[in-house]
Design an enzyme around this catalytic site. Sequence first.
Site, short mmCIF file in Angstrom:
data_model
loop_
_atom_site.label_atom_id
_atom_site.label_comp_id
_atom_site.label_asym_id
_atom_site.label_seq_id
_atom_site.Cartn_x
_atom_site.Cartn_y
_atom_site.Cartn_z
N VAL A 1 0.91 -1.16 0.00
CA VAL A 1 0.00 0.00 0.00
C VAL A 1 0.94 1.21 0.00
CG1 VAL A 1 -1.65 1.34 1.32
CG2 VAL A 1 -1.92 -1.12 1.16
N PRO A 2 0.97 1.94 -1.11
CA PRO A 2 2.08 2.89 -1.33
C PRO A 2 1.98 4.18 -0.53
CG PRO A 2 0.54 2.99 -3.14
CD PRO A 2 0.00 1.95 -2.22
N CYS A 3 2.16 4.09 0.79
CA CYS A 3 2.10 5.32 1.60
C CYS A 3 3.30 6.22 1.30
CB CYS A 3 1.98 5.00 3.08
SG CYS A 3 3.29 3.97 3.69
N HIS A 4 4.33 5.67 0.62
CA HIS A 4 5.49 6.51 0.27
C HIS A 4 5.13 7.52 -0.81
CE1 HIS A 4 5.61 2.99 -2.44
NE2 HIS A 4 6.04 3.83 -3.34
N ARG A 5 3.96 7.33 -1.46
CA ARG A 5 3.56 8.29 -2.50
C ARG A 5 2.82 9.49 -1.90
NH1 ARG A 5 1.28 3.57 -6.32
NH2 ARG A 5 3.25 2.46 -6.50
#
Lengths: 159, 235
Positions: free
Chosen positions: B149-153
């Site tokens: 789940v791309p929370c780095h985006r």
Amino acid sequence: MDERAFSRVAEAYAGRLYAVAYRLLRNRADAEDAVQRALMKAFAARASYSPRWAVSTWLYRVLSNVCIDELRRRRPPPDPAPAHGGRDSGDVERVDLARALDAVPREARLLLALHYVNGLSYRELARVRGISVNTVKSQLARGKTILRRALGDRRWIST
Amino acid sequence: MDLDLTLREFFTAAAPPRHALARLFRGLGGRSPRLEPLADRFRIEASDHGVTRLRPGRGLGAASPRARGHAEQAREELREYLAGRRTFFRVPLDLDGVPEFQATVLAEAARIPFGEVVAYATLARRIGHPRAARAVGNALGRNPVPVIVPCHRVVRGDGSWGHYAFGHAMKTFLLGLERATPLLVGCATSRIVCRRGCAHERRVAEGNRVVFASLRDARSVGYRPCRVCRPARVA
């Protein structure tokens, strides 16, 4: 293709690749970055280069892949092409044309850049993007029609 | 005045600065750092329904063969993602114990397209809580399955990275990686366009690869979407 041959080819084409990237990405830093990434990709994949292709076709494909992916991340400008007509200053015309190009869809814009910066033929353009010659023709025609409309100048319509 | 002539003048006017060319060649011999081995530095836990947790550490945490299958799939997909060969994850997630608000935030974060970034406040607006940017940040900070789940985006409104569970350097690495990885790849011979990571995309020969910015662009020049990875979902 060995390392030395690649360096020679890269050196010969870097200027032209840069011109395409600069016109597409519209700033020097991004254009330099795109050419560097394209050359690094081409360098890493130089073993897969097939001599049945012109080196230029191969390099232009790698570069256009990088530029198109860079354009993907950019949001389209809210007001792509305000119409300006009847000005005679070269600079103004240049700015207008740069803005009008934003109204042209990415694929057509890329083909226009490759066609006009480097004089690539329809056949070469078709090979670079893996499309048919007819598609190249229709995309270029469509791009130019949109440009004429976006520039809003009657002078363009007759050409 | 002739449009062709003007276009030719316009397009030939971009001469490269001399120092730029020198810089270009200096970078040629360099190698970009390999992120792939990082996949082994995650501990992946899974249940029968999917991956439940991803955290720094080693090994897989799975109580049944089915759970182990999910964990191994996640490990493989992570390896491909970190090598720039994959832009999406197929492994199922099991976020059963996650509170409702956090689940909403994570679901919205999962919709951020590969390679793009969104501000905390924008994400808060998208889930219908425009004043909850900080709560969104906290929810993402407790993301049980980072990277997948791309929370780095998600970044701060001023463009700075904000907090990231695996540290700033990792966030920079991941966003840099996504910047250098194309999303849609077409095959010049079959004229089919796939998402990067699709089994069909992997079989496309290097010389036949054509990158597209959107499915619409690909369609406009005669490519059709792959029926397996369905790029229409993302582009």
